[in-house]
Design an enzyme around this catalytic site. Structure first.
Site: not given
Ligand code: OAD
Length: 248
Positions: A102, A118, A130, A192, A217, A219, A235
């Site tokens: 977002v 999202h 409204c 993600t 990712n 991990e 990434a």
């Molecule tokens: P997460 O915080 O759950 O996951 C982030 C992912 O990015 C993890 O799997 C990390 O291993 C990976 N990661 C971290 N640094 C990285 C990098 N430099 N390169 C590649 N990967 C990396 O975040 P999201 O999966 O985006 O929803 O979370 C999904 C949703 O959960 C979000 O959109 C939000 C949250 O609740 C809402 O707000 C509705």
């Protein structure tokens, strides 16, 4: 598992490619992810703030959190991952970028036809809503002069135009993402944790429709064993390497 060269080869030949991104894509820009050791949700419980109930109970507190996040994102710059994906949206007609983020960094990197599952922290709408404030509008003021901000139409509270826990995704947006996933020859899942549905279900939908699936990712995640190729690393690095290989 398929090799890096194999993925580059498939990307070169595919006419329909989808990338689904998450918070990890913005990590190199200094934006904390949600679930990592320093994740946003670790310091603040999601259900405390990102829910309609939390907003009804304490709209000022919820807005303080969003105002803080908006300030942090405003200082950040898109990184190489945003740049590569943004360029692919402009240069590849059949490339669809779908994001759970977002923060607006894909948009700032010039992403075209972005599917925002999202919502956006830069958009707001009336919380009542409204009649006049039903549609989202852009309000990038940081910090907000008054929290919570008021709806200019009815004087009710304005809320961030994001999807909160317990709220459905916009059906048209989800349908666009599902159609793109079903048509994809290559479906990439980038940065993600793949635990939040329905976004996390898109890779399975794509796979059922015959897509070759790739995960980038730092991990292993819940879907790593299900994909055809999984590359562990930031990434920005993986996408830059893939981009160079696709262009060579
Ligand atoms: P997460 O915080 O759950 O996951 C982030 C992912 O990015 C993890 O799997 C990390 O291993 C990976 N990661 C971290 N640094 C990285 C990098 N430099 N390169 C590649 N990967 C990396 O975040 P999201 O999966 O985006 O929803 O979370 C999904 C949703 O959960 C979000 O959109 C939000 C949250 O609740 C809402 O707000 C509705």
């Amino acid at each position: 598992m398929a090799s890096f060269e194999d993925v580059a080869h498939r990307l070169r030949r595919a006419s329909h490619v989808v990338a689904l991104t998450g918070a990890g894509v913005s990590a190199a820009s200094g934006i904390p992810t949600f679930r990592g050791p320093d994740g946003l949700w670790k310091r603040v419980r999601a259900e405390t703030l990102a829910t309609p109930e939390a907003f009804a109970n304490d709209p000022k507190l919820v807005w303080e959190w969003y105002d803080w996040r908006r300030g942090m994102v405003q200082q950040a710059q898109p990184n190489q991952a945003h740049d590569v994906l943004g360029r692919w949206t402009r240069e590849r007609a059949g490339f669809t970028l779908v994001t759970q983020n977002v923060d607006g960094l894909h948009e700032r990197a010039g992403a075209d036809r972005l599917v925002r599952l999202h919502g956006s922290i830069w958009h707001v709408r009336c919380s009542k809503p409204c009649d006049a404030g039903r549609a989202d509008w852009l309000d990038a003021t940081v910090p907000q002069p008054r929290l919570p901000p008021m709806c200019p139409h009815c004087g009710g509270f304005v809320r961030p135009a994001v999807v909160w826990f317990g709220e459905p995704l916009d059906p048209e947006v989800l349908s666009r993402a599902s159609r793109a996933a079903a048509a994809a020859e290559v479906f990439m899942v980038i940065g993600t944790s793949s635990v939040v549905y329905p976004a996390a279900g898109l890779v399975h939908h794509a796979r059922r429709h015959g897509a070759f699936t790739v995960e980038l990712n730092t991990e292993a995640t819940a879907i790593s064993i299900d994909v055809d190729a999984s590359f562990i690393g930031p990434a920005a690095d993986s996408l830059s390497r893939l981009d160079a290989a696709v262009r060579s």
